[in-house]
Design a protein around this motif. Structure first.
Motif, PDB file in Angstrom:
ATOM      1  N   THR A  59      83.822  50.839 -62.554  1.00 52.07           N
ATOM      2  CA  THR A  59      84.502  51.309 -61.342  1.00 52.07           C
ATOM      3  C   THR A  59      84.656  52.832 -61.389  1.00 52.07           C
ATOM      4  N   ILE A  60      83.894  53.523 -60.547  1.00 50.51           N
ATOM      5  CA  ILE A  60      84.007  54.978 -60.449  1.00 50.51           C
ATOM      6  C   ILE A  60      85.266  55.295 -59.652  1.00 50.51           C
ATOM      7  N   THR A  61      86.044  56.285 -60.107  1.00 47.24           N
ATOM      8  CA  THR A  61      87.337  56.537 -59.445  1.00 47.24           C
ATOM      9  C   THR A  61      87.480  57.942 -58.861  1.00 47.24           C
ATOM     10  N   CYS A  62      86.420  58.762 -58.907  1.00 45.28           N
ATOM     11  CA  CYS A  62      86.446  60.049 -58.219  1.00 45.28           C
ATOM     12  C   CYS A  62      85.016  60.498 -57.955  1.00 45.28           C
ATOM     13  N   TYR A  79      89.850  55.497 -64.164  1.00 45.63           N
ATOM     14  CA  TYR A  79      90.919  56.488 -64.373  1.00 45.63           C
ATOM     15  C   TYR A  79      91.147  56.849 -65.839  1.00 45.63           C
ATOM     16  N   ASN A  80      90.372  56.300 -66.755  1.00 48.68           N
ATOM     17  CA  ASN A  80      90.631  56.591 -68.176  1.00 48.68           C
ATOM     18  C   ASN A  80      89.355  56.766 -68.993  1.00 48.68           C
ATOM     19  N   PHE A 100      90.082  57.757 -72.663  1.00 49.44           N
ATOM     20  CA  PHE A 100      91.226  58.662 -72.716  1.00 49.44           C
ATOM     21  C   PHE A 100      92.538  57.889 -72.755  1.00 49.44           C
ATOM     22  N   SER A 101      93.520  58.477 -73.443  1.00 45.89           N
ATOM     23  CA  SER A 101      94.860  57.881 -73.458  1.00 45.89           C
ATOM     24  C   SER A 101      95.622  58.202 -72.181  1.00 45.89           C
ATOM     25  N   GLU A 102      95.406  59.411 -71.637  1.00 47.77           N
ATOM     26  CA  GLU A 102      96.080  59.826 -70.401  1.00 47.77           C
ATOM     27  C   GLU A 102      95.224  59.474 -69.176  1.00 47.77           C
ATOM     28  N   LYS A 103      95.889  59.264 -68.047  1.00 42.58           N
ATOM     29  CA  LYS A 103      95.188  58.917 -66.808  1.00 42.58           C
ATOM     30  C   LYS A 103      94.512  60.146 -66.205  1.00 42.58           C
TER      31      LYS A 103
END
Length: 503
Positions: A59-62, A79-80, A100-103
């Motif tokens: 899922t691409i989110t940007c 998102y990650n 990534f740990s952050e969103k």
């Protein structure tokens, strides 16, 4: 003055609500279209067609971006996760994935060096390489609070600082605007709150000139310009009630912005002069709907219209205020002194100088001023042709410096005879090899041919045919240059993409 040209469709959009965005590819004539969460396409803009595409089960989110420094493509998934691939990779599900740990909420391109920036949900911004290096870390504090909603973010370069500007909403009618210095540990360099309990923010954009400005449109019809960095100051406030909803604003230059929004069962597109607070041109697209998204690349606007992503070419031209407003600017009286627009002053002076046959005076005016009405230019042109031996230098200046804005054939014929038009054709054809402004000269020839087309066709004068054949040769030579540039552009593109060129 700005002009909007007819639009055309770049590609269909089956799922408009899932469209993620558009960015520029390596070639200026190619764009990346992230059509939805699974499909990325590369499209040629000048002859709209798809060049290639990638599909993903993830899922691409940007919007996907092109990294010109490493000749690679970058996208965020779920998102990650970040994935990086090249044009040669066919399956982007099999490439390495950086978790990534952050969103993650988006990717930006630095206007200073073209490098990729990664934007985190907490408001932190890092270069791609640094973000991947610390992808397992957790940020100790958030620049964007949990109760705040992220509206937009963009990056600007001003006063040797690379600044990411965030706009968040703190309530239904209150907003916070803040900027961080990317190269200085994401330090906040300005932080302002604003809003109006009786009005809703419809659209906004950030304009960079000598300072950084926020332009915003509100539901009460106000268009506001605020200086946001390095000082905070209200610059201008004016009424602009042209859009009702889904407003999006894009900066075209320090002097112009584009505004797109929904109105009366359609879409209205406006190019607005920030310098003069005037609508330069407006186009209404009836019986269609869009969304609050718009992009600007290579003098073309891209936005959604119905089930299509459309391209709207435009041009920007430097013009005087009196020309922009047209007949609405009149002479005025200020402290018992009459103030006249430049074109009216030039008209009166030139007519008087022509009556006196003052060659030097006319040259002085046309060399130092540019806002001269078309009808006065036509009178000046006719005057120069009738006494060509005396005024050839004036003829040279007019043809090389000026273009007519709204002259039709009948107006030209009223000032110029057929024989005089032939003299002008001959003069311009001989001038082209010596001139550095062939575009203006070719426009003059086109105007002459349009004005005297019936006379030329019916003429038995052999010199007419001779002049037209000479023009055809000149035109073919100019086209040759265009073809050469086109071939050079292809070679340069191939070299840039490190591909072998087959001779």
């Amino acid at each position: 003055m700005a002009k909007i040209f007819p639009h055309y469709s770049l590609c269909p959009l089956i799922e408009q609500k899932n469209f993620l965005g558009l960015t520029q590819d390596a070639d200026p004539d190619t764009v990346l279209v992230t059509a939805n969460s699974n499909v990325i396409g590369r499209y040629k803009v000048s002859e709209p067609k798809q060049i290639s595409s990638w599909n993903s089960k993830g899922t691409i989110t940007c919007a996907t971006v092109y990294d010109k420094h490493n000749d690679q493509y970058v996208a965020i998934f779920n998102y990650n996760e970040i994935r990086i691939w090249t044009l040669l990779d066919e399956n982007i599900d099999k490439i390495k994935k950086y978790k990534f740990s952050e969103k993650l909420v988006g990717l930006l391109i630095s206007p200073r060096n073209g490098k990729i920036l990664v934007v985190f949900e907490k408001g932190n911004v890092l270069y791609l390489e640094k973000a991947i290096e610390i992808r397992k870390d957790v940020f100790p504090s958030a620049l964007i609070k949990d109760e705040e909603k992220l509206i937009s973010f963009e990056v600007v370069y001003l006063a040797e600082k690379l600044i990411t500007i965030f706009l968040v909403s703190t309530s239904r009618t209150a907003y916070r605007l803040f900027g961080i210095d990317i190269d200085n540990s994401n330090n906040i360099i300005f932080n302002d709150t604003f809003g109006n309990a009786e009005s809703k923010l419809l659209g906004h954009c950030v304009l960079v000139d000598k300072y950084c400005y926020l332009l915003s449109i509100w539901s009460d019809g106000l268009l506001i310009k605020d200086c946001i960095y390095p000082t905070r100051k209200r610059i201008a406030k004016t009424f602009l009630t042209v859009c009702a909803a889904d407003v999006v604003m894009k900066v075209l230059s320090p002097y112009y912005i584009a505004i797109n929004g929904a109105k009366d069962n359609g879409i209205v597109l406006i190019i607005y002069s920030v310098k003069y607070n005037l609508i330069q041109c407006k186009q209404f697209y009836n019986n269609c709907y869009g969304s609050s998204q718009m992009w600007n690349f290579e003098s073309k606007l891209f936005f959604i219209m119905g089930h299509n992503l459309v391209v709207v070419p435009f041009v920007q031209e430097n013009r005087k205020l009196s020309t922009l407003i047209g007949s609405s600017i009149q002479k005025c009286i200020l402290k018992d002194k009459e103030i006249f627009p430049e074109n009216e002053i030039c008209d009166n002076l030139l007519l008087e100088l022509m009556e006196k046959n003052d060659n030097e005076g006319v040259v002085d005016i046309i060399n130092n001023y540019c806002d001269i009405r078309d009808c006065t230019l036509m009178k000046l042109l006719a005057w120069s042709v009738k006494q060509k031996e005396l005024h050839e230098n004036i003829l040279h200046i007019i043809l090389n410096k000026y273009s007519l804005n709204a002259v039709d054939g009948s107006m030209l014929r009223s000032f110029c005879t057929e024989n005089e038009s032939l003299y002008l054709l001959d003069y311009i054809i001989n001038e082209i090899p010596l001139s550095q402004n062939n575009v203006k000269l070719l426009r003059w020839i086109s105007l002459l041919i349009d004005a005297f087309y019936p006379q030329y066709i019916m003429s038995s004068n052999k010199s007419v045919v001779k002049k037209l054949n000479e023009y055809l040769i000149v035109l073919k030579n100019e086209c040759e240059y265009l073809y050469e540039f086109k071939e050079l552009a292809s070679v340069a593109y191939c070299m840039k993409r490190k591909k072998a060129i087959l001779c």
